[in-house]
Design a protein around this motif. Structure first.
Motif, short mmCIF file in Angstrom:
data_model
loop_
_atom_site.label_atom_id
_atom_site.label_comp_id
_atom_site.label_asym_id
_atom_site.label_seq_id
_atom_site.Cartn_x
_atom_site.Cartn_y
_atom_site.Cartn_z
N GLU A 92 0.81 -1.20 0.00
CA GLU A 92 0.00 0.00 0.00
C GLU A 92 0.86 1.27 0.00
O GLU A 92 2.07 1.24 0.27
N LEU A 93 0.20 2.39 -0.29
CA LEU A 93 0.87 3.69 -0.31
C LEU A 93 1.40 4.05 1.08
O LEU A 93 0.68 3.92 2.08
N GLY A 94 2.65 4.47 1.16
CA GLY A 94 3.22 4.97 2.40
C GLY A 94 3.73 3.92 3.37
O GLY A 94 4.03 4.24 4.52
N GLY A 118 3.67 5.49 -10.68
CA GLY A 118 3.83 4.38 -11.62
C GLY A 118 4.80 3.34 -11.08
O GLY A 118 4.42 2.45 -10.33
N VAL A 119 6.07 3.46 -11.48
CA VAL A 119 7.08 2.49 -11.06
C VAL A 119 8.44 3.18 -11.06
O VAL A 119 8.68 4.11 -11.82
N GLN A 144 -0.69 3.39 -5.13
CA GLN A 144 -1.99 4.01 -5.37
C GLN A 144 -2.88 3.10 -6.20
O GLN A 144 -2.43 2.42 -7.11
N GLU A 145 -4.16 3.12 -5.87
CA GLU A 145 -5.11 2.24 -6.56
C GLU A 145 -5.24 2.60 -8.03
O GLU A 145 -5.51 1.72 -8.86
N ASN A 149 -4.31 -1.06 -12.56
CA ASN A 149 -4.53 -1.72 -13.85
C ASN A 149 -3.24 -1.87 -14.65
O ASN A 149 -3.25 -2.50 -15.71
N MET A 150 -2.12 -1.33 -14.17
CA MET A 150 -0.85 -1.45 -14.87
C MET A 150 0.03 -2.54 -14.29
O MET A 150 1.12 -2.81 -14.82
N THR A 151 -0.39 -3.18 -13.22
CA THR A 151 0.49 -4.13 -12.54
C THR A 151 0.83 -5.33 -13.41
O THR A 151 1.90 -5.92 -13.26
#
Length: 284
Positions: A92-94, A118-119, A144-145, A149-151
């Motif tokens: 998750e973020l953070g 992104g990455v 971030q959610e 869709n890019m994972t």
């Protein structure tokens, strides 16, 4: 012809084999080197009587020196295996993914990091042993959610993963199962099994009510498909190296299990099911 007269006015002490060169100005005489009394003016003539030409002698000497450098005096040079492994760092973020990578790769820590967009990438070179060199390509995946869709693209050809959560935020631990399921559904080993993943309970230096319950964490890892878990702190450099080494050990073990993939260990099988959106492309 070619004999040197000892009565010549220019007689000097010069080095013997393999070099027949005049001493440099100010050079002291070395008693350990065999020397001959050679006329400076007759050096060219005197050299004609030496066994072989001076050029050939120098060439042989350079060849022997090159042979020692390349082959260690005739001994066979041990072959060094090199591996390039793509490792994902997700969560998750953070939760501290970027801090973990910075600590592991650069031995640095900062309180001020911007959220990854992104990455991001980092490279760590490990001299695993005398015959093995490992290059870790660490992919810092944004938490971030909106980047979810890019994972599938980011996970491609990964051979291991670090799943991170923040021990001070219970919601990040609850999201671990979601990240693990997402990982297992998008990248697999050649035999169809999930890639090895290690769970990191990060920011353990900030936890006030003690450490994680070991028995509960062990059970969670068994049920969730993790190969192990570690309490970590990027700030205090706790268990960062140990967790990564544990993951690399499992990756190397998987490489030995797939002999057909030795020449390209990063070529792993992806989920064969394509995205439905790709199979039915339509104009928007």
């Amino acid at each position: 012809m070619g004999r040197v007269s000892a009565s010549c006015d220019s007689v000097r002490w010069l080095p013997g084999f393999p070099q027949y060169l005049p001493p440099r100005p100010g050079q002291k005489r070395d008693k350990k080197v065999v020397r001959k009394k050679v006329c400076k003016r007759c050096l060219r003539v005197a050299g004609a009587e030496l066994p072989g030409s001076l050029l050939a002698q120098r060439g042989e000497q350079q060849a022997r020196r090159a042979g020692r450098m390349a082959g260690g005096g005739g001994a066979a040079v041990p072959e060094c295996r090199e591996h390039l492994f793509k490792v994902l760092v997700i969560g998750e973020l953070g939760v501290g993914k970027t801090s973990i990578i910075k600590r592991y790769v650069h031995q640095l820590f900062s309180q001020h990091y911007r959220a990854t967009i992104g990455v991001d990438f980092a490279l760590k070179v490990i001299n695993w042993d005398s015959k093995t060199l490992v290059r870790l390509q660490l992919w810092d995946i944004a938490g971030q959610e909106r980047f979810g869709n890019m994972t599938r693209v980011y996970y491609k050809e990964a051979v291991g993963a670090l799943v991170v959560f923040d021990v001070t935020r219970g919601s990040t631990f609850e999201a671990v199962s979601k990240w693990k399921h997402d990982l297992d559904s998008k990248v697999l080993l050649p035999n169809g099994s999930p890639i090895p993943a290690v769970l990191l309970a990060n920011k353990c230096d900030q936890r006030k009510d003690g450490s994680q319950n070991p028995s509960q964490m062990d059970q969670f890892c068994r049920e969730g498909g993790f190969i192990g878990w570690f309490e970590t702190s990027a700030k205090d450099n706790i268990n960062i190296d140990e967790a990564t080494r544990f993951l690399v050990e499992n990756i190397l073990a998987n490489c030995k299990s797939f002999p057909n993939e030795e020449n390209d260990v990063s070529r792993l099988k992806l989920d064969p099911d394509p995205l439905k959106a790709d199979s039915k492309s339509q104009c928007c």
